[in-house]
Design a protein around this motif. Structure first.
Motif, PDB file in Angstrom:
ATOM      1  N   SER A   1      -4.575 -10.977 -19.957  1.00  0.00           N
ATOM      2  CA  SER A   1      -5.458 -10.406 -20.966  1.00  0.00           C
ATOM      3  C   SER A   1      -6.145  -9.198 -20.348  1.00  0.00           C
ATOM      4  O   SER A   1      -6.756  -9.299 -19.284  1.00  0.00           O
ATOM      5  N   VAL A   2      -5.998  -8.052 -21.011  1.00  0.00           N
ATOM      6  CA  VAL A   2      -6.597  -6.807 -20.531  1.00  0.00           C
ATOM      7  C   VAL A   2      -7.277  -6.136 -21.715  1.00  0.00           C
ATOM      8  O   VAL A   2      -6.679  -5.987 -22.782  1.00  0.00           O
ATOM      9  N   GLU A   3      -8.525  -5.733 -21.518  1.00  0.00           N
ATOM     10  CA  GLU A   3      -9.264  -5.021 -22.554  1.00  0.00           C
ATOM     11  C   GLU A   3      -9.616  -3.635 -22.042  1.00  0.00           C
ATOM     12  O   GLU A   3     -10.151  -3.489 -20.939  1.00  0.00           O
ATOM     13  N   GLN A   4      -9.295  -2.633 -22.849  1.00  0.00           N
ATOM     14  CA  GLN A   4      -9.604  -1.243 -22.511  1.00  0.00           C
ATOM     15  C   GLN A   4     -10.647  -0.729 -23.494  1.00  0.00           C
ATOM     16  O   GLN A   4     -10.491  -0.889 -24.700  1.00  0.00           O
ATOM     17  N   SER A   5     -11.694  -0.098 -22.982  1.00  0.00           N
ATOM     18  CA  SER A   5     -12.708   0.538 -23.821  1.00  0.00           C
ATOM     19  C   SER A   5     -12.524   2.040 -23.709  1.00  0.00           C
ATOM     20  O   SER A   5     -12.604   2.593 -22.611  1.00  0.00           O
TER      21      SER A   5
END
Length: 165
Positions: free
Chosen positions: A4-8
Motif C-alpha cells: 500500500s502506497v499513498e502519494q500526496s
C-alpha cells in the motif's frame, strides 16, 4: 504480501488525469533512477477511461542473490494501469505489475481523490512470487522495490509540476 502506497500531490485530480493522458509525462514519471523505459502506450478513451502500459528494465540488485541467477542482472517489468471513467471527484482503476519471465506479480487497485492540498493517489495490492523456498524473500524484495519506484515516481511528478524536468 500486501503493498500500500499513498502519494500526496499538489495538483487537482482532473489536472493529474489530464497529465497521465500525455505520453511524454508518463515516460518522464516512469524514468526513475536505474530504470529504463523501453516502451509505453497511453490509450485514452472517449468515455474518460484511460489505459497506461509501460515496459521498463531495472537492475536485479534488489532480488535475493540466490534467486538472481534465475532472472539475470536486469529485470524487464511490465506495468499496466487501467483507469475507469471518472466519478465526481474520484477516479478508480486497476494496476498490474509483472516481472517478465518470472512468476512474480502485483495486482491491485489504484485510486485518485481530491485532498486539501491537491490530490492523493493510492496504490493497494498484493505481490505474489510462486517460487519454491524463496517466494517470501522475493515477495519482500519486490514490495520494497515497488515502494521505492512509486516513491521516486511521486518525486518525478512533483518535479514536472514545478517545471524542473
Amino acid at each position: 504480501m500486501r503493498l500500500s502506497v499513498e502519494q500526496s500531490l499538489p495538483v487537482r485530480p482532473d489536472e493529474l488525469m489530464e497529465l497521465m493522458s500525455d505520453e511524454e509525462f508518463v515516460v518522464y514519471r516512469a524514468s526513475v533512477e536505474s530504470t529504463t523505459v523501453e516502451g509505453s502506450v497511453v490509450d485514452p478513451a472517449s468515455d474518460g477511461s484511460l489505459t497506461i502500459t509501460l515496459r521498463r528494465t531495472m537492475p536485479a540488485t534488489q532480488i535475493p542473490a540466490q534467486v538472481r541467477a534465475f532472472v539475470g542482472s536486469r529485470l524487464e517489468v511490465r506495468h499496466v494501469e487501467v483507469w475507469e471513467p471518472p466519478q465526481p471527484g474520484r477516479w478508480f482503476g486497476t494496476v498490474a505489475v509483472e516481472i517478465t519471465g518470472t512468476p512474480v506479480r502485483m495486482s491491485g487497485t489504484v485510486s485518485l481523490a481530491e485532498a486539501p492540498e491537491g490530490c492523493t493517489v493510492t496504490y493497494d495490492g498484493t505481490v505474489t512470487a510462486s517460487i519454491p523456498l524463496f517466494g517470501a524473500a522475493v515477495e519482500e524484495a519486490a514490495v520494497a522495490t515497488l515502494r521505492t519506484v512509486l516513491d521516486a515516481e511521486e518525486g518525478r511528478v512533483r518535479a514536472w509540476l514545478a517545471g524542473s524536468r
